[in-house]
Scaffold this motif. Structure first.
Motif, PDB file in Angstrom:
ATOM      1  N   LEU A  43     -15.295   9.864  37.018  1.00 44.05           N
ATOM      2  CA  LEU A  43     -16.470  10.402  37.701  1.00 44.05           C
ATOM      3  C   LEU A  43     -16.376  11.918  37.749  1.00 44.05           C
ATOM      4  O   LEU A  43     -15.320  12.491  37.463  1.00 44.05           O
ATOM      5  CB  LEU A  43     -16.547   9.857  39.131  1.00 44.05           C
ATOM      6  N   GLN A  47     -19.892  13.626  42.167  1.00 46.36           N
ATOM      7  CA  GLN A  47     -20.153  12.194  42.351  1.00 46.36           C
ATOM      8  C   GLN A  47     -19.205  11.602  43.391  1.00 46.36           C
ATOM      9  O   GLN A  47     -19.611  10.800  44.234  1.00 46.36           O
ATOM     10  CB  GLN A  47     -20.037  11.460  41.016  1.00 46.36           C
ATOM     11  N   ILE A  48     -17.950  12.017  43.351  1.00 42.74           N
ATOM     12  CA  ILE A  48     -16.983  11.550  44.352  1.00 42.74           C
ATOM     13  C   ILE A  48     -17.362  12.077  45.735  1.00 42.74           C
ATOM     14  O   ILE A  48     -17.330  11.336  46.729  1.00 42.74           O
ATOM     15  CB  ILE A  48     -15.555  11.992  43.977  1.00 42.74           C
ATOM     16  N   LEU A  51     -20.232  10.029  47.159  1.00 41.43           N
ATOM     17  CA  LEU A  51     -19.798   8.703  47.627  1.00 41.43           C
ATOM     18  C   LEU A  51     -19.095   8.793  48.975  1.00 41.43           C
ATOM     19  O   LEU A  51     -19.368   8.002  49.887  1.00 41.43           O
ATOM     20  CB  LEU A  51     -18.873   8.054  46.592  1.00 41.43           C
ATOM     21  N   ALA A  81     -26.661  13.187  39.387  1.00 40.99           N
ATOM     22  CA  ALA A  81     -25.437  12.532  39.869  1.00 40.99           C
ATOM     23  C   ALA A  81     -25.758  11.165  40.454  1.00 40.99           C
ATOM     24  O   ALA A  81     -25.035  10.188  40.226  1.00 40.99           O
ATOM     25  CB  ALA A  81     -24.757  13.414  40.916  1.00 40.99           C
ATOM     26  N   VAL A  82     -26.851  11.078  41.190  1.00 37.89           N
ATOM     27  CA  VAL A  82     -27.264   9.807  41.798  1.00 37.89           C
ATOM     28  C   VAL A  82     -27.599   8.775  40.716  1.00 37.89           C
ATOM     29  O   VAL A  82     -27.231   7.603  40.822  1.00 37.89           O
ATOM     30  CB  VAL A  82     -28.467  10.025  42.748  1.00 37.89           C
ATOM     31  N   LEU A  85     -24.457   7.294  39.368  1.00 46.23           N
ATOM     32  CA  LEU A  85     -23.833   6.395  40.339  1.00 46.23           C
ATOM     33  C   LEU A  85     -24.602   5.072  40.454  1.00 46.23           C
ATOM     34  O   LEU A  85     -23.997   4.013  40.646  1.00 46.23           O
ATOM     35  CB  LEU A  85     -23.744   7.082  41.709  1.00 46.23           C
ATOM     36  N   LYS A  88     -23.741   3.064  37.387  1.00 45.97           N
ATOM     37  CA  LYS A  88     -22.389   2.517  37.496  1.00 45.97           C
ATOM     38  C   LYS A  88     -22.283   1.466  38.605  1.00 45.97           C
ATOM     39  O   LYS A  88     -21.208   0.939  38.878  1.00 45.97           O
ATOM     40  CB  LYS A  88     -21.385   3.655  37.758  1.00 45.97           C
ATOM     41  N   LEU A  90     -22.436   1.875  41.790  1.00 47.38           N
ATOM     42  CA  LEU A  90     -21.625   2.322  42.918  1.00 47.38           C
ATOM     43  C   LEU A  90     -22.483   2.606  44.144  1.00 47.38           C
ATOM     44  O   LEU A  90     -21.981   2.628  45.270  1.00 47.38           O
ATOM     45  CB  LEU A  90     -20.822   3.571  42.533  1.00 47.38           C
ATOM     46  N   ILE A  91     -23.773   2.842  43.916  1.00 50.26           N
ATOM     47  CA  ILE A  91     -24.719   3.033  45.011  1.00 50.26           C
ATOM     48  C   ILE A  91     -25.994   2.268  44.692  1.00 50.26           C
ATOM     49  O   ILE A  91     -26.239   1.889  43.540  1.00 50.26           O
ATOM     50  CB  ILE A  91     -25.066   4.521  45.257  1.00 50.26           C
ATOM     51  N   LEU A 107     -23.895   2.717  49.717  1.00 51.79           N
ATOM     52  CA  LEU A 107     -22.806   2.278  48.852  1.00 51.79           C
ATOM     53  C   LEU A 107     -22.911   0.785  48.560  1.00 51.79           C
ATOM     54  O   LEU A 107     -23.309   0.003  49.414  1.00 51.79           O
ATOM     55  CB  LEU A 107     -21.455   2.549  49.509  1.00 51.79           C
ATOM     56  N   GLY A 111     -18.838   0.713  45.214  1.00 56.44           N
ATOM     57  CA  GLY A 111     -18.796   2.084  45.726  1.00 56.44           C
ATOM     58  C   GLY A 111     -17.793   2.229  46.845  1.00 56.44           C
ATOM     59  O   GLY A 111     -17.057   3.225  46.912  1.00 56.44           O
TER      60      GLY A 111
END
Length: 201
Positions: A43, A47-48, A51, A81-82, A85, A88, A90-91, A107, A111
């Motif tokens: 990531l 992005q981290i 989260l 970035a969203v 995510l 992926k 994650l969100i 999340l 996530g």
């Protein structure tokens, strides 16, 4: 040029320059630690950060507009970035009931797993504070909270949630007081990111 903050010769006799240069070095350490974790997770650093932020903050803060202010980035940068995510898984987006164009971000289980693996990225910095006396730590913390508030007041930091800018905060005879908690606060109890924060304005 001789008065420049990053001129080592001028730093020797100027405590302000030394402090600013020191903050810059700590900022570099923060970025290094975040990048190391980001590479492991596949990531980007932002992005981290998104989260981790979502995990610990109210749903009303978890939208593109607020995140852009929070991280001092443009809305398109946060939107990109969203999107990654979301792709992926994650969100996930939760659409507003009042405005179909507006959505909050939450999340997913995946996530949450990533947060548990990444939220400790700054622990090496925390570990290095362990050997410093409480008196020095409290003094440093007071300086940092004051600096954050002042940077917000001049528009460099768009968002801050320290006690100093909160409508519930007051100071009487050098004593901090929170009207929401209805209690006096020690210097060490001043919050740097308060979930109950409400702007004085």
């Amino acid at each position: 040029m001789s008065d420049n903050i990053f001129n080592p010769t001028h730093q020797e006799t100027n405590i302000y320059n030394k402090i600013v240069a020191g903050l810059e070095r700590i900022s570099e350490a923060f970025k290094v630690l975040l990048w190391e974790k980001a590479k492991l997770m596949g990531l980007s650093p932002i992005q981290i950060q998104i989260l981790i932020f979502i995990n610990y903050h109210k749903i009303e803060f978890c939208n593109v507009s607020h995140l852009a202010k929070e991280f001092n980035l443009t809305k398109p940068t946060i939107s990109d970035a969203v999107k990654v995510l979301v792709n992926k898984k994650l969100i996930e987006k939760t659409c507003s009931t009042s405005d179909s164009r507006s959505y909050a971000i939450q999340l997913t289980d995946s996530g949450n797993t990533i947060v548990s693996k990444t939220e400790n990225f700054a622990h090496p910095l925390k570990k290095q504070l362990k050997g410093i006396s409480n008196e020095n730590l409290e003094s440093t913390f007071e300086t940092l909270t004051t600096l954050i508030y002042k940077l917000n007041q001049i528009g460099i930091l768009t968002v801050q949630r320290t006690c100093y800018g909160c409508k519930f905060y007051q100071k009487n005879n050098h004593q901090h007081f929170c009207n929401l908690l209805d209690k006096e606060l020690l210097n060490s109890e001043i919050r740097i990111d308060c979930n109950e924060f409400e702007d004085k304005a």
